[in-house]
Design an enzyme around this catalytic site. Structure first.
Site, PDB file in Angstrom:
ATOM      1  CG  HIS A 148     -43.674   4.603   5.933  1.00  0.00           C
ATOM      2  ND1 HIS A 148     -44.968   4.607   6.433  1.00  0.00           N
ATOM      3  CD2 HIS A 148     -42.866   4.375   7.001  1.00  0.00           C
ATOM      4  CE1 HIS A 148     -44.919   4.402   7.736  1.00  0.00           C
ATOM      5  NE2 HIS A 148     -43.661   4.254   8.105  1.00  0.00           N
ATOM      6  NE  ARG A 208     -40.275   5.301  15.730  1.00  0.00           N
ATOM      7  CZ  ARG A 208     -39.466   4.841  16.671  1.00  0.00           C
ATOM      8  NH1 ARG A 208     -39.306   5.500  17.780  1.00  0.00           N
ATOM      9  NH2 ARG A 208     -38.784   3.719  16.501  1.00  0.00           N
ATOM     10  CB  THR A 209     -45.770   2.787  11.824  1.00  0.00           C
ATOM     11  OG1 THR A 209     -44.655   3.551  11.376  1.00  0.00           O
ATOM     12  CG2 THR A 209     -46.886   2.864  10.801  1.00  0.00           C
ATOM     13  NE  ARG A 266     -43.853  -0.718   8.868  1.00  0.00           N
ATOM     14  CZ  ARG A 266     -43.141   0.109   9.633  1.00  0.00           C
ATOM     15  NH1 ARG A 266     -42.259  -0.376  10.496  1.00  0.00           N
ATOM     16  NH2 ARG A 266     -43.307   1.409   9.553  1.00  0.00           N
ATOM     17  CE  LYS A 298     -51.517 -23.171  11.968  1.00  0.00           C
ATOM     18  NZ  LYS A 298     -52.907 -23.322  12.419  1.00  0.00           N
TER      19      LYS A 298
HETATM   20  C1  NCD Z   1     -39.259   4.013   9.237  1.00  0.00           C
HETATM   21  C2  NCD Z   1     -39.752   2.816   8.451  1.00  0.00           C
HETATM   22  O1  NCD Z   1     -40.240   1.843   9.015  1.00  0.00           O
HETATM   23  O2  NCD Z   1     -39.642   2.917   7.232  1.00  0.00           O
HETATM   24  N1  NCD Z   1     -39.723   4.025  10.551  1.00  0.00           N
HETATM   25  C3  NCD Z   1     -40.973   4.507  10.817  1.00  0.00           C
HETATM   26  O3  NCD Z   1     -41.950   4.057  10.287  1.00  0.00           O
HETATM   27  N2  NCD Z   1     -41.055   5.540  11.652  1.00  0.00           N
HETATM   28  C4  NCD Z   1     -37.817   4.263   9.114  1.00  0.00           C
HETATM   29  C5  NCD Z   1     -36.841   3.173   9.452  1.00  0.00           C
HETATM   30  O4  NCD Z   1     -37.178   2.047   9.767  1.00  0.00           O
HETATM   31  O5  NCD Z   1     -35.657   3.493   9.405  1.00  0.00           O
END
Ligand code: NCD
Length: 350
Positions: free
Chosen positions: A157, A75-76, A127, A106
């Site tokens: 997040h 999703r993100t 991320r 590397k």
């Molecule tokens: C979450 C995350 O990555 O922290 N997912 C997301 O970004 N929608 C929640 C999760 O991984 O459980």
């Protein structure tokens, strides 16, 4: 392009003045003031109208997003990429998970990888599984262009919390919509509150939003197995932020979801984060601890919405999906609009 990446921007730096967004890295919800939230929420609503009316526009034409993920995401990463494309921009997506097929295999540092990608792009979405890596790259990495935190280990997040706040207000109203209604907003957080960065950011953001943006008192109820409780540092932040504003924010621990759901407005469910456990037996001991199903929903308040950042494993049964109170797919859709707004604001084109 000069960037706004100094440490003072990490607290209260982002307001309704668009200049405070332009070229600013978004690392923590602590950066957002109530007026900054107002601007973001209004811009997100405009983005929703734009997508519904004409699919998007070209305001980010010739702008490039570097989407850099050292950890799994659907999703993100996809909503950020789509957001960029719906505003006419382009994307380079770099999957660095377990090194991927990139130079991190590397031995290249995160900062070097980002510095390099910033030579080609205008904004980075990052991320990383190790907590602190994203802020460290921004504050100490000598980067020139803005970075948006897309999940920093078990830390924060922020963009998920922002789309969650947008969803709460969109679904329930801001609290003052019906005159002088000052009923508290009661949010129940369920599941892996220890490792869930989404609930860490959301609890802090709701505390910050309480009176300035939401205009109603806040009750946070935490429902987690003993080994997965909400960290004290998050609870202390919520408490201190409330006190600084002169209001108590009620935080309660609840063992049973049924008890926690009483008078609740939001049931925010999270996945037990298997990948954050050192020992599989510790995961096995708590997995499946809380499950929301259609039977439980019969006892839930009529207007309580169910949210989840997704992905789910088994903590929300699919028989809840058809319940109108199940807001998690609407929440996901909102992620597109909020991320369009964030990209437009950070790139100075809102
Ligand atoms: C979450 C995350 O990555 O922290 N997912 C997301 O970004 N929608 C929640 C999760 O991984 O459980």
């Amino acid at each position: 392009m000069s960037s706004n990446q100094d440490i003072s921007k990490l607290v209260d730096g982002i307001t309704s003045d668009p200049a405070t967004w332009t070229n600013t890295s978004l690392i923590s919800v602590t950066q957002l003031t109530p007026s900054g939230l107002d601007l973001l929420m209004n811009t997100s609503t405009q983005m929703r109208n734009l997508v519904k009316d004409q699919g998007g526009d070209d305001r980010l034409k010739h702008r490039v997003l570097a989407s850099v993920f050292y950890e799994a995401s659907t999703r993100t990463s996809c909503s950020f990429q789509t957001a960029m494309m719906r505003l006419g921009g382009s994307v380079i997506h770099v999957d660095c998970g377990s090194g991927g097929n990139t130079s991190s295999k590397k031995g290249e540092t995160v900062s070097d990888t980002i510095k390099c990608l910033q030579c080609y792009s205008d904004v980075t979405v990052l991320r990383h599984p190790i907590t602190g890596t994203v802020p460290d790259a921004v504050l100490n990495g000598g980067l020139q262009k803005p970075v948006i935190n897309a999940g920093d280990g078990v830390g924060e997040h922020p963009t998920q919390a922002l789309l969650d706040l947008f969803t709460i207000v969109d679904e329930l109203g801001s609290g003052m919509d019906n005159g002088n209604d000052i009923e508290p907003l009661t949010v129940v957080m369920v599941g892996d509150l220890k490792h869930g960065r989404t609930v860490h950011s959301l609890a802090k953001l709701l505390a910050r939003a309480q009176f300035g943006f939401l205009k109603r008192p806040l009750v946070l109820r935490y429902c987690a197995p003993d080994s997965l409780k909400m960290p004290n540092y998050v609870k202390a932040y919520v408490d201190e932020f409330g006190k600084r504003q002169g209001f108590e924010i009620i935080q309660e621990e609840c063992g049973s979801i049924k008890d926690a759901m009483k008078n609740a407005n939001v049931l925010y469910v999270t996945r037990v984060q298997k990948e954050r456990f050192e020992k599989e037996q510790d995961y096995n001991a708590v997995k499946g601890a809380y499950v929301i199903d259609a039977d439980l929903m019969k006892e839930a308040p009529e207007k309580m919405i169910v949210m989840h950042p997704l992905p789910r494993v088994d903590e929300i049964s699919t028989d809840v999906d058809s319940d109108p109170r199940a807001a998690y797919f609407r929440e996901m859709e909102n992620g597109l609009y909020v991320r369009m707004a964030i990209l437009a604001l950070v790139l100075g084109k809102a």
